[in-house]
Design an enzyme around this catalytic site. Sequence first.
Site, PDB file in Angstrom:
ATOM      1  N   ASP A  82       0.825  -1.210   0.000  1.00 13.77           N
ATOM      2  CA  ASP A  82       0.000   0.000   0.000  1.00 13.77           C
ATOM      3  C   ASP A  82       0.863   1.266   0.000  1.00 13.77           C
ATOM      4  O   ASP A  82       2.041   1.237   0.331  1.00 13.77           O
ATOM      5  CB  ASP A  82      -0.954   0.011   1.193  1.00 13.77           C
ATOM      6  CG  ASP A  82      -0.233  -0.130   2.537  1.00 13.77           C
ATOM      7  OD1 ASP A  82       0.803  -0.819   2.581  1.00 13.77           O
ATOM      8  OD2 ASP A  82      -0.705   0.439   3.530  1.00 13.77           O
ATOM      9  N   GLU A 140      -0.692  -1.944   5.207  1.00 12.78           N
ATOM     10  CA  GLU A 140       0.181  -1.887   6.382  1.00 12.78           C
ATOM     11  C   GLU A 140       0.126  -0.524   7.058  1.00 12.78           C
ATOM     12  O   GLU A 140       0.282  -0.416   8.275  1.00 12.78           O
ATOM     13  CB  GLU A 140       1.633  -2.192   5.968  1.00 12.78           C
ATOM     14  CG  GLU A 140       2.606  -2.339   7.130  1.00 12.78           C
ATOM     15  CD  GLU A 140       3.139  -1.012   7.661  1.00 12.78           C
ATOM     16  OE1 GLU A 140       3.460  -0.933   8.860  1.00 12.78           O
ATOM     17  OE2 GLU A 140       3.237  -0.045   6.874  1.00 12.78           O
TER      18      GLU A 140
END
Length: 394
Positions: A82, A140
């Site tokens: 991400d 995350e």
Amino acid sequence: MSLKEKLFQTLKQKEPRMIEIRRYLHENPELSFKEYQTAKYIADFYNGKDCSVRTGVGGNGVVVTIDSGKPGRTAALRADFDALPIQEDTGLPFSSKVPGVMHACGHDAHTAYMLILAETLIELKDEWSGKIVILHQHAEELPPGGAKSMIADGCLDGVDNVFGLHLISNLKNSTVYYHAGAVHTGQSSFKIDLYGKGGHGAMPQDTHDTILAASDLVVSLQSIVSRRVDPFDMATLTVGRFEASGAPNIVNAHVLLEGDIRTLSAKVQQLIEVEFKRVLEGIATMYNVTYNLDYRHNYPVTVNDEKLTAFVEQSLKSANIPEIEAVLDSGAQGPSEDFAYYAKERPSCYFHVGAAAKDGTFYPHHNPKFMIDENSMLIAAKAMGNVVVDYLNE
């Protein structure tokens, strides 16, 4: 030619593809829990390869299982994918094409190195035993993170141990770092709405001043770290947001505070919560204001298994990888990691690869000018590949 020689040689040959993948992902970042196209890109990469692919794991996670067909242990390798809500300011020719979104923490590079490493391990799977599970993890950066939901969705079923690494922009290039025990802080967050009684600045006796209360609270909260936490225990408490809108001649009736807490032990994480609520209640009583508190423990402390970390240290120090100049103990690191959830479920090791420019210059993670030296991806691939081969063939 030995397995490791083949692995290292193949990874070196594929380095241009690794860089190409990283730059594509860097140009096309997606925010946590919204990484739909990135997840598809990852899954599509494995099309036609001798492995099983499971998508939609715990949300946008992708789990790839590589089975050698021979008995042995099962190692999981984790890479996150991400990005962050940051406007890029690097001037790179492959800068983000998405306004306000940027890979400012290196997750694009994590994904790129892991894809090429996984592909190479698939090609060489006749020469190792057991299974390798690749955990391509979403989200995350944003609590509660993607690890928790992926674990709940069975990503660690049958897994014996978990390995992960992070490229670090401020650590020396061509160096790999390890640390046994608590390696990344646990992270908690808080949001406080203070409510008082507004009024005219010339008649403060008729008001309950939330700005005064909030100001005292900001200072008093710092006493928790300085006077309640053992000096030999690490802790930080940051009030990062203080908002009170209104005219300059009024006493404000509402203030919003938000902040962040980091610790290196679960005990201190719980202690700070207790003391935080005690201080807040005292301030509210003293200034005759009320409050709403949202206090959350987002990520636990990441704890590296002592025995497994000693194994990783020895594996890397004996690897004879020409791109690695040193293998050092990094000590604990300040940022938090939802890799912590894997480490709570299985003995795990999370280590680091220095990614600063060769001349030592760097911009920190989560900075609009963040960048890494792309040679760190090959080092990461070789380091992780060496560890997993030693682990499976031990």
